[in-house]
Design an enzyme around this catalytic site. Structure first.
Site, PDB file in Angstrom:
ATOM      1  N   PHE A 152       0.816  -1.219   0.000  1.00  0.00           N
ATOM      2  CA  PHE A 152       0.000   0.000   0.000  1.00  0.00           C
ATOM      3  C   PHE A 152       0.848   1.268   0.000  1.00  0.00           C
ATOM      4  CE2 PHE A 152       0.858  -0.100   4.579  1.00  0.00           C
ATOM      5  CZ  PHE A 152       1.025   1.245   4.853  1.00  0.00           C
ATOM      6  N   LYS A 161      -1.161  -7.177  -9.218  1.00  0.00           N
ATOM      7  CA  LYS A 161      -2.131  -7.273  -8.113  1.00  0.00           C
ATOM      8  C   LYS A 161      -1.729  -6.204  -7.099  1.00  0.00           C
ATOM      9  CE  LYS A 161      -3.061  -8.431  -4.410  1.00  0.00           C
ATOM     10  NZ  LYS A 161      -3.476  -7.430  -3.396  1.00  0.00           N
ATOM     11  N   GLU A 192      -5.003  -3.851  -2.068  1.00  0.00           N
ATOM     12  CA  GLU A 192      -6.443  -3.581  -2.079  1.00  0.00           C
ATOM     13  C   GLU A 192      -6.785  -2.295  -1.327  1.00  0.00           C
ATOM     14  OE1 GLU A 192      -4.718  -5.968  -0.699  1.00  0.00           O
ATOM     15  OE2 GLU A 192      -5.787  -7.089   0.853  1.00  0.00           O
ATOM     16  N   ARG A 193      -5.801  -1.737  -0.584  1.00  0.00           N
ATOM     17  CA  ARG A 193      -6.068  -0.486   0.131  1.00  0.00           C
ATOM     18  C   ARG A 193      -5.938   0.732  -0.792  1.00  0.00           C
ATOM     19  NH1 ARG A 193      -6.440  -3.133   4.369  1.00  0.00           N
ATOM     20  NH2 ARG A 193      -4.840  -4.455   5.285  1.00  0.00           N
ATOM     21  N   SER A 242       5.273  -6.904   3.437  1.00  0.00           N
ATOM     22  CA  SER A 242       5.847  -7.190   4.757  1.00  0.00           C
ATOM     23  C   SER A 242       6.635  -8.509   4.715  1.00  0.00           C
ATOM     24  CB  SER A 242       4.722  -7.274   5.779  1.00  0.00           C
ATOM     25  OG  SER A 242       3.814  -8.288   5.401  1.00  0.00           O
ATOM     26  N   CYS A 285       9.515   1.786   3.594  1.00  0.00           N
ATOM     27  CA  CYS A 285      10.418   0.674   3.929  1.00  0.00           C
ATOM     28  C   CYS A 285      11.840   1.186   4.116  1.00  0.00           C
ATOM     29  CB  CYS A 285      10.390  -0.379   2.847  1.00  0.00           C
ATOM     30  SG  CYS A 285      11.084   0.197   1.313  1.00  0.00           S
ATOM     31  N   GLU A 288       8.961  -3.946  13.301  1.00  0.00           N
ATOM     32  CA  GLU A 288       8.866  -2.828  12.355  1.00  0.00           C
ATOM     33  C   GLU A 288       7.597  -2.069  12.730  1.00  0.00           C
ATOM     34  OE1 GLU A 288       7.626  -3.699   8.312  1.00  0.00           O
ATOM     35  OE2 GLU A 288       8.891  -2.092   7.542  1.00  0.00           O
TER      36      GLU A 288
END
Ligand code: NAD
Length: 499
Positions: free
Chosen positions: A149, A173, A176-177, A226, A281, A384
């Site tokens: 995201f 893909k 979805e957020r 993640s 990240c 994290e």
């Protein structure tokens, strides 16, 4: 309410699964869209169509494919404001930051305009008597890109540009957020001349991802997200015989030496720790000053800077430094981690827990928190956090600081602030982290280098973008050839007609 389906064979199509996910406005906590979640059958259908389209695209010469990239790059520039707005609307980051998100993706598209050069093979003349060898880079076929995201434009662009320039078809893909930006990019690709079906955007969740991992036509999986999911996807994709590169989470440290310019180090830490609400990240989440005096001086510089941070929605009239975090669950998790730090004995020097913004009480805003005297056994150090929280871990010596970074399970990025070239060089040389900044806080390499973390931050043996992408998205074929002596020995004097 906006309904977001998939992008299949050049058009937006509605999902048929009946399952959707809410797309939130993180600043208000309101649902602003519904995104379709694909079934296995929908994924398989998109893959089959992509395989059909890939045949002609893979046979298109690299220069023509590069021209599509050139047009695509121009269209991204023309649509920069709309793309940045879409990023900010669903992610919550500020508009200047959202523009950076698009820009760092665009730079990878620009690199891929050089595909003809990058796809040139090798040649050995006379490897043996009358024997030549040449190697070529051929596309893999249909590949999958699965993205997180936190960079709705940049990471889909990192994935698609290399894959498509190499002659593959891609099933993207997105998270979805934040589904909108990827759909816009697919439309711009099509406008740029990419044939229908070569880039399919399939929205979905675990079901769609698993369908991609188990689909025999998919040749390679490029993932960012993640660490637990990166590891899962790497394991399942490779067990199914696919090529995979899966980039995971991070815990990035900045070592501050006693001779560092403390103002510059503090400015860098605040930008790299709290920019994008810490949802990068490559965010710096751990400051490691060397020596008590350095630590005391640094915390003194950090406190007013952290307290002065302006938090608000991207639509604010006033300048804001960062926006909300992505979901209510992310906010809860971050606040829970801050509480755990307090309970475990870290010193919360700036407390962002009670932050609330008038008019946006339901939004996912988290105030900035700064911890001192954090130790490596604490949860706030081990996890994290992916939020606006900076932890200071004090080290007595350079060696202790280096060892701390080396012992951390993650290895995405790190930085050192110092005036001593010898220390900086030693650090860059010895640290077991993929990307290093020297007096530079977020060392995301430029598009013609390559991006990849070590240890739990990356699974697979090739990095993303740059020349590595051209290796990842192609297979090498090597031809050894010999031609027996023939017509040249016989001497033909007539002007030869071609048959
Ligand atoms: P995430 O792992 O939750 O999701 C990433 C993708 O995986 C999404 O498309 C999601 O739909 C899918 N997914 C989620 N759960 C799944 C499951 N159980 N099975 C199959 N697929 C699943 O990550 P996120 O929250 O979207 O992104 C944040 C994370 O990404 C952070 O850890 C951050 O450090 C990391 N990240 C890493 C890099 C890098 O290059 N190393 C870059 C950006 C972000």
């Amino acid at each position: 309410m906006e309904e977001i389906g998939h992008f299949i064979n050049g058009t937006r199509t509605a999902g048929t699964s009946g399952r959707t996910a809410d797309v939130m406005n993180p600043a208000t906590g309101e649902v602003q869209g519904k995104v379709a979640l694909a079934t296995t059958a929908e994924v398989n259908d998109a893959v089959a169509k992509a395989a059909e389209a890939q045949k002609a695209w893979g046979a298109t010469n690299p220069q023509r494919r590069a021209r599509v990239m050139m047009k695509f790059g121009a269209l991204i520039n023309e649509n920069m404001d709309a793309l940045a707005e879409a990023v900010a609307r669903e992610h919550g980051k500020t508009l200047p930051d959202a523009r950076g998100d698009v820009q760092r993706g665009l730079e990878v598209v620009e690199f891929c305009m050089g595909a003809p050069h990058l796809l040139k093979g090798d040649f050995t003349d006379d490897g043996g008597p009358g024997i030549d060898l040449h190697s070529m880079r051929q596309p893999l076929g249909v590949v999958a890109g699965i993205t997180p995201f936190n960079f709705p434009a940049m990471i889909p662009l990192w994935k698609m540009a290399g894959a498509l320039a190499c002659g593959n078809a891609m099933i993207l893909k997105p998270s979805e957020r934040v589904p909108t930006t990827a759909m816009m990019l697919a439309e711009l690709m099509q406008e740029a001349g990419l044939p229908d079906g070569v880039l399919q955007v399939v929205n979905g969740d675990k079901e769609a991802v698993d369908a991609l991992l188990d689909n025999d036509t998919i040749q390679a999986v490029a993932f960012v997200g993640s660490t637990p999911i990166a590891h899962y996807i790497y394991s399942r994709a490779t067990a199914n015989g696919k090529r995979a590169q899966c980039f995971g989470g991070a815990k990035n440290h900045m070592v501050i030496m006693p001779d560092a310019d403390m103002d510059k180090a503090a400015d860098a830490l605040v930008g790299a720790g709290f920019g994008a609400a810490g949802e990068r990240c490559m965010a710096i989440s751990v400051a490691v000053p060397v020596g008590k005096d350095t630590a005391d001086a640094l915390i003194e510089k950090l406190v007013p800077r952290v307290e002065a941070l302006k938090v608000g929605p991207y639509t604010s009239e006033n300048d804001v430094d960062y926006g909300p975090v992505i979901t209510a669950a992310a906010k809860e998790r971050i606040l829970g981690l801050v509480n755990s730090g307090v309970n475990e004995g870290a010193e919360l020097v700036v407390d962002g827990r009670d932050f609330s913004l008038q008019g946006y009480e339901e939004g996912y805003f988290v105030g900035p928190s700064l911890f001192d005297n954090v130790t490596p056994d604490m949860e706030i150090y081990r996890e994290e956090i992916f939020g606006p929280v900076l932890c200071q871990v004090r080290a007595d010596s350079y060696d202790e600081a280096l060892q701390l970074v080396m012992d951390n399970p993650y290895g995405n990025g790190t930085a050192i602030y110092t005036a001593d070239g010898d220390v900086a060089r030693d650090y860059a040389h010895r640290v077991n982290v993929g990307m290093v900044g020297i007096n530079f806080p977020i060392p995301v390499p430029l598009s013609y280098h390559t991006f990849g973390g070590w240890k739990a931050s990356g699974f697979g043996d090739l990095n993303q973008f740059g020349p590595d992408a051209f290796r990842f998205y192609t297979r090498t074929k090597t031809v050894t050839s010999r031609w027996f002596s023939g017509i040249k020995d016989g001497g033909e004097f007539a002007f030869k007609q071609m048959d």
